[in-house]
Write a protein that holds these residues in place. Structure first.
Motif, PDB file in Angstrom:
ATOM      1  N   MET A   9       0.813  -1.183  -0.012  1.00  0.00           N
ATOM      2  CA  MET A   9      -0.116   0.151   0.245  1.00  0.00           C
ATOM      3  C   MET A   9       0.626   1.371   0.052  1.00  0.00           C
ATOM      4  O   MET A   9       0.285   2.229  -0.003  1.00  0.00           O
ATOM      5  CB  MET A   9      -1.152   0.123   1.185  1.00  0.00           C
ATOM      6  CG  MET A   9      -1.806  -1.154   1.355  1.00  0.00           C
ATOM      7  SD  MET A   9      -3.030  -1.033   2.838  1.00  0.00           S
ATOM      8  CE  MET A   9      -3.833   0.671   2.414  1.00  0.00           C
ATOM      9  N   GLN A  38      -7.173   1.212   6.129  1.00  0.00           N
ATOM     10  CA  GLN A  38      -8.177   0.212   5.571  1.00  0.00           C
ATOM     11  C   GLN A  38      -9.411   0.957   5.000  1.00  0.00           C
ATOM     12  O   GLN A  38      -9.913   0.622   3.817  1.00  0.00           O
ATOM     13  CB  GLN A  38      -8.116  -0.877   6.369  1.00  0.00           C
ATOM     14  CG  GLN A  38      -6.859  -1.953   6.334  1.00  0.00           C
ATOM     15  CD  GLN A  38      -7.195  -2.979   6.941  1.00  0.00           C
ATOM     16  OE1 GLN A  38      -7.949  -3.257   7.865  1.00  0.00           O
ATOM     17  NE2 GLN A  38      -6.564  -4.307   6.802  1.00  0.00           N
ATOM     18  N   ALA A  41      -9.063   3.401   2.205  1.00  0.00           N
ATOM     19  CA  ALA A  41      -8.656   2.599   0.874  1.00  0.00           C
ATOM     20  C   ALA A  41     -10.057   2.048   0.420  1.00  0.00           C
ATOM     21  O   ALA A  41     -10.311   2.016  -0.808  1.00  0.00           O
ATOM     22  CB  ALA A  41      -7.735   1.503   1.141  1.00  0.00           C
ATOM     23  N   LYS A  42     -11.039   1.316   1.549  1.00  0.00           N
ATOM     24  CA  LYS A  42     -12.258   0.812   0.677  1.00  0.00           C
ATOM     25  C   LYS A  42     -13.157   2.049   0.390  1.00  0.00           C
ATOM     26  O   LYS A  42     -13.723   1.509  -0.665  1.00  0.00           O
ATOM     27  CB  LYS A  42     -12.874   0.045   1.918  1.00  0.00           C
ATOM     28  CG  LYS A  42     -12.212  -1.141   2.558  1.00  0.00           C
ATOM     29  CD  LYS A  42     -12.973  -1.896   3.592  1.00  0.00           C
ATOM     30  CE  LYS A  42     -12.125  -3.156   3.886  1.00  0.00           C
ATOM     31  NZ  LYS A  42     -12.850  -3.922   5.323  1.00  0.00           N
ATOM     32  N   ARG A  43     -12.975   3.036   0.909  1.00  0.00           N
ATOM     33  CA  ARG A  43     -13.887   4.211   0.403  1.00  0.00           C
ATOM     34  C   ARG A  43     -13.541   4.674  -1.009  1.00  0.00           C
ATOM     35  O   ARG A  43     -14.370   4.933  -1.854  1.00  0.00           O
ATOM     36  CB  ARG A  43     -14.031   5.165   1.473  1.00  0.00           C
ATOM     37  CG  ARG A  43     -14.768   4.975   2.721  1.00  0.00           C
ATOM     38  CD  ARG A  43     -14.973   6.439   3.636  1.00  0.00           C
ATOM     39  NE  ARG A  43     -13.777   7.157   3.780  1.00  0.00           N
ATOM     40  CZ  ARG A  43     -13.321   6.910   4.991  1.00  0.00           C
ATOM     41  NH1 ARG A  43     -13.790   5.846   5.976  1.00  0.00           N
ATOM     42  NH2 ARG A  43     -12.218   7.498   5.219  1.00  0.00           N
ATOM     43  N   ALA A  44     -12.468   4.639  -1.063  1.00  0.00           N
ATOM     44  CA  ALA A  44     -11.650   5.083  -2.232  1.00  0.00           C
ATOM     45  C   ALA A  44     -11.915   4.187  -3.296  1.00  0.00           C
ATOM     46  O   ALA A  44     -12.466   4.447  -4.676  1.00  0.00           O
ATOM     47  CB  ALA A  44     -10.139   5.129  -2.229  1.00  0.00           C
ATOM     48  N   ARG A  45     -11.779   2.896  -3.148  1.00  0.00           N
ATOM     49  CA  ARG A  45     -12.201   1.919  -3.980  1.00  0.00           C
ATOM     50  C   ARG A  45     -13.867   2.033  -4.548  1.00  0.00           C
ATOM     51  O   ARG A  45     -14.275   1.794  -5.621  1.00  0.00           O
ATOM     52  CB  ARG A  45     -11.812   0.430  -3.652  1.00  0.00           C
ATOM     53  CG  ARG A  45     -10.544   0.055  -3.671  1.00  0.00           C
ATOM     54  CD  ARG A  45     -10.031  -1.264  -3.486  1.00  0.00           C
ATOM     55  NE  ARG A  45     -10.445  -1.849  -2.347  1.00  0.00           N
ATOM     56  CZ  ARG A  45      -9.711  -1.790  -1.272  1.00  0.00           C
ATOM     57  NH1 ARG A  45      -8.651  -1.337  -1.197  1.00  0.00           N
ATOM     58  NH2 ARG A  45     -10.266  -2.518   0.119  1.00  0.00           N
ATOM     59  N   ALA A  46     -14.671   2.024  -3.439  1.00  0.00           N
ATOM     60  CA  ALA A  46     -15.965   2.180  -3.566  1.00  0.00           C
ATOM     61  C   ALA A  46     -16.379   3.227  -4.522  1.00  0.00           C
ATOM     62  O   ALA A  46     -17.271   3.288  -5.210  1.00  0.00           O
ATOM     63  CB  ALA A  46     -16.727   2.267  -2.340  1.00  0.00           C
ATOM     64  N   ALA A  48     -14.761   4.795  -6.798  1.00  0.00           N
ATOM     65  CA  ALA A  48     -14.068   4.604  -8.181  1.00  0.00           C
ATOM     66  C   ALA A  48     -15.086   3.605  -8.803  1.00  0.00           C
ATOM     67  O   ALA A  48     -15.289   3.736  -9.859  1.00  0.00           O
ATOM     68  CB  ALA A  48     -12.512   4.141  -7.975  1.00  0.00           C
ATOM     69  N   THR A  49     -15.367   2.553  -8.091  1.00  0.00           N
ATOM     70  CA  THR A  49     -16.478   1.688  -8.676  1.00  0.00           C
ATOM     71  C   THR A  49     -17.840   2.388  -9.075  1.00  0.00           C
ATOM     72  O   THR A  49     -18.216   2.090 -10.247  1.00  0.00           O
ATOM     73  CB  THR A  49     -16.696   0.397  -7.644  1.00  0.00           C
ATOM     74  OG1 THR A  49     -15.494   0.076  -7.275  1.00  0.00           O
ATOM     75  CG2 THR A  49     -17.513  -0.614  -8.404  1.00  0.00           C
ATOM     76  N   GLU A  52     -17.156   4.414 -12.116  1.00  0.00           N
ATOM     77  CA  GLU A  52     -17.128   3.770 -13.372  1.00  0.00           C
ATOM     78  C   GLU A  52     -18.445   3.196 -13.563  1.00  0.00           C
ATOM     79  O   GLU A  52     -18.642   3.148 -14.816  1.00  0.00           O
ATOM     80  CB  GLU A  52     -16.271   2.725 -12.920  1.00  0.00           C
ATOM     81  CG  GLU A  52     -15.808   1.801 -14.296  1.00  0.00           C
ATOM     82  CD  GLU A  52     -14.931   0.639 -13.864  1.00  0.00           C
ATOM     83  OE1 GLU A  52     -14.611  -0.389 -14.784  1.00  0.00           O
ATOM     84  OE2 GLU A  52     -14.298   0.631 -12.974  1.00  0.00           O
TER      85      GLU A  52
END
Length: 292
Positions: A9, A38, A41-46, A48-49, A52
């Motif tokens: 990370m 953690q 990072a989860k919020r950033a991935r959510a 981004a998803t 998209e």
């Protein structure tokens, strides 16, 4: 073991600093900071998803719109081709006219024209009504021009007058749904069809002369000359009229052909002398001979 978990990370200087502070902190603090990282990072991935997914949905709608528009264009092109072919058959039917079967031929041509309107033009109207049909003008313009040409030719042969744009659009109103915007023939397509009409009238005039109907040919000549004179005043004021300007040259050639043919018949007719002893006082073209 902790280094192996944290290392993937750490891809930027800020995360490296966080790692240093994390190692320097106490065990409870390290656990708290680790959970915070953690969750971030989860919020950033959510996020981004989600972005998209929304972008994919938006482009999916655009793709559906373009696909539907392309399918409609193909159907409109097919309807325009059917109108073109059927209208040409009406024009060919009119050219079969002679002084002996005029009423019969025109009656058959009018029935064929009504069939074109009810079968093919109605299909085009239903396809385009209530939509922005200007976007698809290039797809249906050739068929509309041919339809205008056939309708105005029938009108002239029957009454000797011109079928105007308002009268043509009035025939399309019953084919449309009253709750939606009806398809209307625009001025440019009408004028382009009218320009093509002069070519058919030129052929009709030559045929009438060969059949001895010089007066009818002269009437056609005056009618075509008047159309050319008025369009000569209008076309220079039109925008995006390249097609119309090209057809004006062809229209002038049609006028000259009719005029030259009528003139030649008058000259040759006056030179014709009946056979000695013949009671025929007229030439073969129906022009009276001069008195000697």
């Amino acid at each position: 073991m902790r280094r192996v978990l944290v290392e993937p990370m750490l891809s930027c200087p800020a995360l490296r600093l966080q790692r240093i502070f994390l190692l320097m902190a106490s065990k409870p603090q390290r656990l708290h900071q680790w959970s915070t990282l953690q969750s971030s990072a989860k919020r950033a991935r959510a996020m981004a998803t989600e972005a998209e997914s929304s972008l994919k949905d938006a482009f999916g709608k655009y793709a559906d719109y373009l696909n539907n528009l392309n399918d409609k264009r193909e159907r409109v092109v097919k309807a325009s081709r059917d109108i073109t072919m059927s209208s040409k058959k009406v024009i060919f039917q009119v050219h079969r006219m002679s002084k002996y079967n005029k009423e019969e031929v025109l009656e058959k041509a009018e029935k064929d024209l009504a069939a074109v309107t009810n079968q093919y033009v109605s299909r085009l109207v239903k396809e385009l009504q209530g939509s922005d049909f200007w976007k698809l003008r290039r797809a249906y313009s050739p068929g509309v021009q041919e339809y205008v040409e056939a309708a105005t030719l029938c009108k002239f042969c029957k009454t000797g007058t011109l079928l105007n744009l308002d009268e043509m659009n009035a025939t399309l109103f019953p084919l449309s749904d009253p709750s939606q915007e009806p398809l209307q023939i625009n001025v440019l397509d009408y004028l382009l069809g009218l320009a093509d009409l002069t070519g058919e009238l030129m052929r009709l005039a030559i045929g009438r002369i060969s059949d001895g109907e010089l007066e009818y040919a002269e009437k056609i000549c005056k009618f075509v000359r008047e159309i050319h004179r008025k369009l000569t005043l209008v076309v220079p004021l039109m925008d995006d009229s390249d097609d119309m300007k090209k057809k004006m040259d062809t229209m002038l050639q049609s006028v000259m052909k009719i005029e030259n043919t009528c003139y030649s018949v008058h000259v040759r007719g006056s030179e014709y002398i009946p056979t000695l002893g013949s009671r025929d006082r007229f030439s073969l073209m129906g022009v009276p001979d001069i008195e000697l």
